[in-house]
Design an enzyme around this catalytic site. Structure first.
Site, PDB file in Angstrom:
ATOM      1  CG  HIS A 186      -1.810  -0.970   1.317  1.00 37.24           C
ATOM      2  ND1 HIS A 186      -1.312  -2.494   1.802  1.00 37.24           N
ATOM      3  CD2 HIS A 186      -3.003  -1.283   0.926  1.00 37.24           C
ATOM      4  CE1 HIS A 186      -2.440  -3.184   1.467  1.00 37.24           C
ATOM      5  NE2 HIS A 186      -3.498  -2.719   1.332  1.00 37.24           N
ATOM      6  CG  HIS A 209      -6.046   1.983  -0.530  1.00 35.19           C
ATOM      7  ND1 HIS A 209      -5.889   0.806   0.020  1.00 35.19           N
ATOM      8  CD2 HIS A 209      -6.640   2.808   0.582  1.00 35.19           C
ATOM      9  CE1 HIS A 209      -6.358   0.849   1.370  1.00 35.19           C
ATOM     10  NE2 HIS A 209      -6.764   2.064   1.626  1.00 35.19           N
ATOM     11  CD  GLU A 216     -19.058  -6.599  25.512  1.00 35.29           C
ATOM     12  OE1 GLU A 216     -20.006  -6.595  26.411  1.00 35.29           O
ATOM     13  OE2 GLU A 216     -19.107  -5.543  24.525  1.00 35.29           O
ATOM     14  CG  HIS A 248     -26.938 -13.556  28.034  1.00 36.23           C
ATOM     15  ND1 HIS A 248     -27.725 -12.879  26.697  1.00 36.23           N
ATOM     16  CD2 HIS A 248     -26.796 -12.490  28.609  1.00 36.23           C
ATOM     17  CE1 HIS A 248     -27.835 -11.705  26.992  1.00 36.23           C
ATOM     18  NE2 HIS A 248     -27.341 -11.308  28.089  1.00 36.23           N
TER      19      HIS A 248
END
Length: 666
Positions: free
Chosen positions: A29, A263, A414, A476
């Site tokens: 890149h 890019h 998280e 869960h």
């Protein structure tokens, strides 16, 4: 193209090295390094406090290239500044065993602070660096001697800002007032698919202002403006700063700059020739850098002087505060206290003597409370579940209220929490632990993988480990997560069955300096298992004989966590029925398989093929231990919403099922 580009030879050196290395590798890149070269020159030549002769100098500024696909930018900076990264290393870009991997890899080359490439995690790591600096400074600095005093700088791009983890981490950085974190946003408007305005129209400035950051705007090719913005960012001590730099991707490439063409692909030989002409680069030989440019970039003498000044400052600190200095050095070296082993072993013995039947999440809290007072380097936290994960302890102090604290309330973040913890570990001076429900490890999964990839001591406390959590239901209830963690290289997964195994798990996780550990803990109470001293010692080996056979060994039951109790009940029934059966508790399979072949054979004799594994998780993992002839009692579907007792019966994870499985094999 901005005027006078040919008058910026130092920045153009970055562009040339990026063009040439990507072209030779036929992969990479070039656009980001070429577009950010002017920003990089200002930061690295005028502001960054570092020493190429000692990449691990404790008080260096940290630099993070969050947009890690532009890796030739950091490789060029390290090479030009005088780090141990040669021109041959640059020429070997993206080659096997090269220091210059496709994305920056921590540990491959001096000066790479963190592995970047998964977008957004670099800036999250940078938040961790800044948090560690602020907390360590508050714990050790004195009114007459600020021995910890450095900045964290990060480069990031559109991709980092599109990734949700950047929101999690940057939001918390603003809340915590990390004023020594300065980020430069490469606002070039281009990603792999083209112009980002069709899929990224956020008002980034307002977004970061809402987080509580200082936001500055500059032309990313105006070095005077970049310089002043950096000065202004350093002057703001209560807020992190985002410098939005409007840039042209691939600047210097006449036909490809400003386009996605540059890019993620080489420019091509013809375009490179045109770019050299546009930049006024006299020597057209690939990788050729004039001596005067090397001299202008060389930071070794200045780096030695900076570190020497700090060493002198530290000598004064050491003289005035010898105990604090010794403690700081111990922590920066990643060494545990000299008496850690004894303290941990005493606690393990106390757990065995007490014989409590409690949830392993509670046993974990007891372990933290017992060990943390002797470990001031502990910096824990939970993703808004401290009362459920049981990670708070009597000595915990939140960093949001106490700069010298040892606990982070991460909020419902998280992924951000785990990536920040990686930065804390990389910084040094701390052992971070994180916590959430095991199910929500999935949100953090890629950051857990990065901990393992970078060989960092991060401890993950994952509670509510199975269908045993009950009524919250299948959303869960983790099923496949433990197997996923166990299959992660350089990562250790502990699923203890009681207080003693939990205490050992904490001890081993803290002692494992070059890998993360995850502690898989129950919501429900688990029965205490009595053990001999030899059995306690063998817990550290990951698997051991918990209950021996009577007479000839006919079958083996392997269990972990809450299912050890089922295995022990089955052992009693089978033994009473005259079956010679053994129970092996395997709290950490990854450690067990690393033991000597003699030890493994003593626990799991290869001649005994009648084997049953029982665990309230996905069954497939256990075939490696029981073979295709063995039986596995566990989960093959997702869970349901009901009380835990009803669920274990519904899914057939019971003592009776274990007994029947063993009998069917013998």
């Amino acid at each position: 193209m901005p005027t006078q580009l040919n008058q910026r030879p130092n920045a153009n050196a970055i562009r040339v090295l990026a063009m040439d290395a990507v072209q030779q590798a036929n992969s990479g890149h070039p656009g980001a390094p070429m577009g950010m070269a002017d920003i990089a020159e200002v930061l690295w030549r005028e502001f960054l406090s570092h020493n190429p002769n000692n990449a691990n100098w404790a008080n260096r500024d940290r630099f993070v290239l969050s947009n890690g696909h532009g890796s030739m930018l950091i490789y060029a900076l390290l090479h030009l500044s005088g780090y141990n990264l040669s021109l041959d290393d640059i020429k070997n870009f993206r080659k096997l065993h090269s220091k210059t991997a496709g994305h920056p890899e921590h540990g491959y080359a001096d000066g790479i602070e963190t592995t970047t490439g998964p977008l957004g995690q670099g800036i999250a790591n940078a938040v961790g660096f800044a948090l560690a600096e602020k907390t360590l400074a508050a714990q050790f600095n004195k009114a007459d001697n600020a021995i910890i005093d450095h900045y964290t700088y990060a480069f990031l791009g559109d991709g980092c800002l599109m990734e949700g983890v950047s929101h999690e981490a940057c939001s918390l950085a603003g809340t915590l007032g990390l004023g020594k974190l300065i980020a430069y946003y490469d606002d070039n408007g281009i990603s792999i698919d083209g112009e980002v305005e069709g899929w990224f129209s956020d008002d980034t400035a307002k977004r970061f202002e809402a987080y509580g950051w200082q936001v500055l705007h500059v032309d990313g090719h105006d070095q005077d403006a970049i310089r002043q913005a950096t000065i202004d960012a350093k002057a703001e001590t209560t807020k992190p700063s985002l410098i939005i730099c409007k840039t042209i991707i691939g600047l210097g490439s006449p036909n490809k700059q400003g386009k996605e063409d540059c890019h993620g692909a080489p420019l091509g030989a013809d375009e490179i020739a045109l770019a050299r002409e546009a930049m006024g680069w006299a020597d057209s030989t690939p990788f050729a850098i004039p001596d005067e440019i090397y001299q202008a970039w060389d930071a070794r003498e200045a780096g030695n002087a900076r570190e020497a000044a700090w060493n002198e400052q530290f000598a004064k600190y050491q003289s005035a505060y010898p105990a604090e200095a010794a403690e700081l050095l111990r922590r920066l070296n990643g060494e545990l206290p000299a008496d850690f082993e004894q303290v941990a072993n005493d606690f393990i013995k106390a757990c065995n003597d007490k014989g409590e039947s409690i949830a392993t999440r509670k046993a974990s809290q007891n372990a933290i409370a017992a060990l943390a007072p002797n470990l001031p380097e502990i910096l824990g936290g939970s993703a808004d579940l401290a009362g459920s994960n049981l990670t708070l302890w009597a000595g915990a102090k939140g960093v949001q209220d106490h700069a010298d604290g040892n606990y982070v309330h991460y909020g419902v973040r998280e992924f951000g929490m785990t990536a920040i913890a990686n930065g804390v570990a990389l910084h040094g001076g701390f052992i971070p632990y994180t916590a959430t429900f095991l199910m929500f490890m999935e949100y953090a999964r890629n950051a857990v993988r990065m901990s393992a990839l970078m060989k960092q001591r991060v401890i993950n406390v994952y509670t509510h480990d199975s269908i045993g959590l009950g009524e919250d239901g299948p959303t869960h209830q983790p099923v496949e997560q433990v197997a996923s963690l166990r299959n992660t290289p350089n990562h250790f997964t502990w699923r203890p069955c009681d207080t003693v195994e939990t205490a050992v798990a904490w001890k081993k996780a803290l002692q494992t300096a070059n890998a993360p550990s995850s502690l898989i803990l129950s919501r429900q109470n688990l029965a205490f298992q009595a053990r001999s001293d030899e059995q306690i010692n063998n817990i550290e080996k990951g698997g051991y004989i918990l209950a021996s056979e009577q007479g000839t060994l006919q079958a083996i039951i392997i269990a972990t966590g809450s299912e050890v109790e089922l295995a022990m009940n089955a052992h009693k029934q089978l033994t009473d029925a005259g079956v010679g059966v053994r129970v092996v508790s395997m709290p950490c399979a990854e450690i067990f398989v690393k033991q000597s072949s003699d030890y493994i054979e003593s626990v799991l004799p290869s001649a005994v093929r009648a084997r049953v594994a029982v665990e309230a998780g996905i069954v497939d993992y256990w075939y490696k231990f029981v073979g295709l002839d063995g039986k596995i009692i566990g989960m093959t579907t997702f869970g349901e919403s009901a009380p835990a007792k009803d669920l274990f019966e519904h899914f057939g994870i019971t003592t009776e099922a274990v007994v029947d499985a063993v009998k069917s094999l013998v």
